[in-house]
Write a protein that holds these residues in place. Sequence first.
Motif, PDB file in Angstrom:
ATOM      1  N   THR A 240     -10.845  -0.555  15.899  1.00 40.43           N
ATOM      2  CA  THR A 240     -10.127  -0.966  16.796  1.00 40.43           C
ATOM      3  C   THR A 240     -10.572  -2.722  16.845  1.00 40.43           C
ATOM      4  O   THR A 240      -9.761  -3.459  17.051  1.00 40.43           O
ATOM      5  N   VAL A 241     -11.987  -2.893  16.791  1.00 39.45           N
ATOM      6  CA  VAL A 241     -12.422  -4.272  17.056  1.00 39.45           C
ATOM      7  C   VAL A 241     -12.053  -4.857  15.911  1.00 39.45           C
ATOM      8  O   VAL A 241     -11.672  -6.170  15.827  1.00 39.45           O
ATOM      9  N   ASN A 242     -12.123  -4.163  14.568  1.00 35.02           N
ATOM     10  CA  ASN A 242     -11.951  -5.088  13.310  1.00 35.02           C
ATOM     11  C   ASN A 242     -10.559  -5.457  13.333  1.00 35.02           C
ATOM     12  O   ASN A 242     -10.086  -6.576  12.645  1.00 35.02           O
ATOM     13  N   LYS A 243      -9.589  -4.637  13.702  1.00 36.19           N
ATOM     14  CA  LYS A 243      -8.131  -4.774  13.821  1.00 36.19           C
ATOM     15  C   LYS A 243      -7.817  -6.001  14.779  1.00 36.19           C
ATOM     16  O   LYS A 243      -7.159  -7.143  14.340  1.00 36.19           O
ATOM     17  N   GLU A 244      -8.573  -6.137  15.839  1.00 34.32           N
ATOM     18  CA  GLU A 244      -8.406  -7.191  16.617  1.00 34.32           C
ATOM     19  C   GLU A 244      -8.895  -8.520  16.270  1.00 34.32           C
ATOM     20  O   GLU A 244      -8.256  -9.514  16.195  1.00 34.32           O
ATOM     21  N   PHE A 245     -10.243  -8.410  15.406  1.00 35.11           N
ATOM     22  CA  PHE A 245     -10.770  -9.634  14.875  1.00 35.11           C
ATOM     23  C   PHE A 245      -9.860 -10.166  13.720  1.00 35.11           C
ATOM     24  O   PHE A 245      -9.621 -11.378  13.532  1.00 35.11           O
ATOM     25  N   GLU A 246      -9.301  -9.164  12.970  1.00 32.33           N
ATOM     26  CA  GLU A 246      -8.444  -9.442  11.909  1.00 32.33           C
ATOM     27  C   GLU A 246      -7.090 -10.242  12.464  1.00 32.33           C
ATOM     28  O   GLU A 246      -6.847 -11.334  12.006  1.00 32.33           O
ATOM     29  N   ASN A 247      -6.379  -9.746  13.447  1.00 35.07           N
ATOM     30  CA  ASN A 247      -5.472 -10.482  14.352  1.00 35.07           C
ATOM     31  C   ASN A 247      -5.715 -11.873  14.728  1.00 35.07           C
ATOM     32  O   ASN A 247      -4.770 -12.828  14.267  1.00 35.07           O
ATOM     33  N   LYS A 248      -6.894 -12.011  15.303  1.00 36.74           N
ATOM     34  CA  LYS A 248      -7.422 -13.034  15.918  1.00 36.74           C
ATOM     35  C   LYS A 248      -7.583 -14.073  14.730  1.00 36.74           C
ATOM     36  O   LYS A 248      -7.020 -15.269  14.788  1.00 36.74           O
ATOM     37  N   PHE A 249      -7.983 -13.683  13.519  1.00 39.83           N
ATOM     38  CA  PHE A 249      -8.387 -14.506  12.742  1.00 39.83           C
ATOM     39  C   PHE A 249      -7.129 -15.141  11.820  1.00 39.83           C
ATOM     40  O   PHE A 249      -6.905 -16.359  11.770  1.00 39.83           O
ATOM     41  N   ASN A 250      -6.090 -13.994  11.722  1.00 35.85           N
ATOM     42  CA  ASN A 250      -4.850 -14.544  11.288  1.00 35.85           C
ATOM     43  C   ASN A 250      -4.163 -15.491  11.944  1.00 35.85           C
ATOM     44  O   ASN A 250      -3.445 -16.595  11.544  1.00 35.85           O
ATOM     45  N   GLU A 251      -4.111 -15.127  13.419  1.00 44.23           N
ATOM     46  CA  GLU A 251      -3.529 -16.335  14.278  1.00 44.23           C
ATOM     47  C   GLU A 251      -4.066 -17.509  14.366  1.00 44.23           C
ATOM     48  O   GLU A 251      -3.459 -18.561  14.212  1.00 44.23           O
ATOM     49  N   LEU A 252      -5.585 -17.712  14.219  1.00 40.52           N
ATOM     50  CA  LEU A 252      -6.073 -19.068  14.107  1.00 40.52           C
ATOM     51  C   LEU A 252      -6.095 -19.697  12.678  1.00 40.52           C
ATOM     52  O   LEU A 252      -5.928 -20.796  12.597  1.00 40.52           O
ATOM     53  N   LYS A 253      -5.786 -18.721  11.691  1.00 41.47           N
ATOM     54  CA  LYS A 253      -5.432 -19.283  10.405  1.00 41.47           C
ATOM     55  C   LYS A 253      -4.032 -19.870  10.266  1.00 41.47           C
ATOM     56  O   LYS A 253      -3.977 -21.071   9.892  1.00 41.47           O
TER      57      LYS A 253
ATOM     58  N   GLN B 273      -2.614 -21.229  13.077  1.00 44.47           N
ATOM     59  CA  GLN B 273      -2.516 -22.227  13.608  1.00 44.47           C
ATOM     60  C   GLN B 273      -3.193 -23.468  13.018  1.00 44.47           C
ATOM     61  O   GLN B 273      -3.012 -24.789  13.097  1.00 44.47           O
ATOM     62  N   TYR B 274      -4.343 -23.236  12.165  1.00 43.05           N
ATOM     63  CA  TYR B 274      -4.732 -24.069  11.117  1.00 43.05           C
ATOM     64  C   TYR B 274      -3.975 -24.779  10.447  1.00 43.05           C
ATOM     65  O   TYR B 274      -3.807 -26.077  10.179  1.00 43.05           O
ATOM     66  N   GLN B 275      -3.188 -23.733   9.576  1.00 37.76           N
ATOM     67  CA  GLN B 275      -1.997 -24.340   8.703  1.00 37.76           C
ATOM     68  C   GLN B 275      -1.110 -25.153   9.333  1.00 37.76           C
ATOM     69  O   GLN B 275      -0.702 -26.260   8.580  1.00 37.76           O
ATOM     70  N   ASN B 276      -0.722 -24.728  10.678  1.00 32.61           N
ATOM     71  CA  ASN B 276       0.355 -25.583  11.119  1.00 32.61           C
ATOM     72  C   ASN B 276      -0.198 -26.946  11.534  1.00 32.61           C
ATOM     73  O   ASN B 276       0.391 -27.845  11.408  1.00 32.61           O
ATOM     74  N   LEU B 277      -1.444 -27.011  11.911  1.00 26.84           N
ATOM     75  CA  LEU B 277      -2.008 -28.204  12.539  1.00 26.84           C
ATOM     76  C   LEU B 277      -2.423 -28.965  11.100  1.00 26.84           C
ATOM     77  O   LEU B 277      -2.063 -30.185  11.120  1.00 26.84           O
TER      78      LEU B 277
ATOM     79  N   ASN C 117      -0.300 -28.884   8.459  1.00 24.45           N
ATOM     80  CA  ASN C 117       0.960 -29.473   8.051  1.00 24.45           C
ATOM     81  C   ASN C 117       1.319 -30.792   8.933  1.00 24.45           C
ATOM     82  O   ASN C 117       1.941 -31.587   8.411  1.00 24.45           O
ATOM     83  N   GLU C 118       1.091 -30.390  10.275  1.00 27.73           N
ATOM     84  CA  GLU C 118       1.534 -31.557  11.061  1.00 27.73           C
ATOM     85  C   GLU C 118       0.600 -32.848  10.727  1.00 27.73           C
ATOM     86  O   GLU C 118       1.240 -33.865  10.794  1.00 27.73           O
ATOM     87  N   TYR C 119      -0.433 -32.725  10.367  1.00 23.53           N
ATOM     88  CA  TYR C 119      -1.324 -33.824  10.183  1.00 23.53           C
ATOM     89  C   TYR C 119      -0.945 -34.496   8.773  1.00 23.53           C
ATOM     90  O   TYR C 119      -0.592 -35.602   8.743  1.00 23.53           O
ATOM     91  N   GLU C 120      -0.745 -33.652   7.754  1.00 24.52           N
ATOM     92  CA  GLU C 120      -0.147 -34.315   6.502  1.00 24.52           C
ATOM     93  C   GLU C 120       1.290 -34.983   6.867  1.00 24.52           C
ATOM     94  O   GLU C 120       1.647 -36.156   6.271  1.00 24.52           O
ATOM     95  N   TRP C 121       2.091 -34.459   7.418  1.00 26.97           N
ATOM     96  CA  TRP C 121       3.479 -35.223   8.002  1.00 26.97           C
ATOM     97  C   TRP C 121       3.175 -36.556   8.661  1.00 26.97           C
ATOM     98  O   TRP C 121       3.688 -37.447   8.308  1.00 26.97           O
ATOM     99  N   ASN C 122       2.315 -36.356   9.780  1.00 16.97           N
ATOM    100  CA  ASN C 122       1.868 -37.767  10.327  1.00 16.97           C
ATOM    101  C   ASN C 122       1.061 -38.686   9.382  1.00 16.97           C
ATOM    102  O   ASN C 122       1.467 -39.986   9.558  1.00 16.97           O
ATOM    103  N   GLU C 123       0.416 -38.194   8.599  1.00 13.60           N
ATOM    104  CA  GLU C 123      -0.325 -39.140   7.494  1.00 13.60           C
ATOM    105  C   GLU C 123       0.839 -39.853   6.768  1.00 13.60           C
ATOM    106  O   GLU C 123       0.837 -41.062   6.414  1.00 13.60           O
ATOM    107  N   LEU C 124       1.468 -39.094   6.161  1.00 11.52           N
ATOM    108  CA  LEU C 124       2.791 -39.664   5.229  1.00 11.52           C
ATOM    109  C   LEU C 124       3.656 -40.377   6.047  1.00 11.52           C
ATOM    110  O   LEU C 124       3.819 -41.583   5.641  1.00 11.52           O
ATOM    111  N   VAL C 125       3.990 -40.385   7.423  1.00 12.19           N
ATOM    112  CA  VAL C 125       4.723 -41.134   7.985  1.00 12.19           C
ATOM    113  C   VAL C 125       4.166 -42.372   8.478  1.00 12.19           C
ATOM    114  O   VAL C 125       4.677 -43.647   8.399  1.00 12.19           O
TER     115      VAL C 125
END
Length: 139
Positions: free
Chosen positions: A48-61, A63-67, A69-77
């Motif tokens: 149960t705990v490993n599943k929760e950690f995996e879900n949180k890790f995927n969520e953070l991953k 969020q990081y990818q979205n961040l 992506n936003e950074y790259e677009w802002n850098e480009l503009v």
Amino acid sequence: MEKEMPDNIAFSEEQGYNASLLPYASNVGAPVIKMDDLVSWKSRGISTVNKEFENKFNELKMQYQNLMNEYEWNELVYNAKFSFEPVIGEIYHLYRGDDGINFLSLISPQEWNKEHIGTFKLNSDKKWIVLNQKDSVFQ
């Protein structure tokens, strides 16, 4: 050889009558002591705990990818060429010029025959929000 005490009495020379201190039942009428199955409880807990950690890790991953992506677009503009001060809330279009240099414009892609990279809106934090983008810019 005769015993001083019967077998069903918990007595020791050092502690005396110690039935209430023993970790096991010392009386014939005492309830049966069964060991809990801690192995299955631990494995369920770990799963149960490993599943929760995996879900949180995927969520953070994500969020990081979205961040990033936003950074790259802002850098480009922000690295694009423009000769005006952008207004907050206004929609702008990013193009690639014939010389390969990116530039920002108010002219929409329907009104102009240039290579359109993306459509952006400047928010109050001076961050460019992507409204429409060309898919293969960062690959």
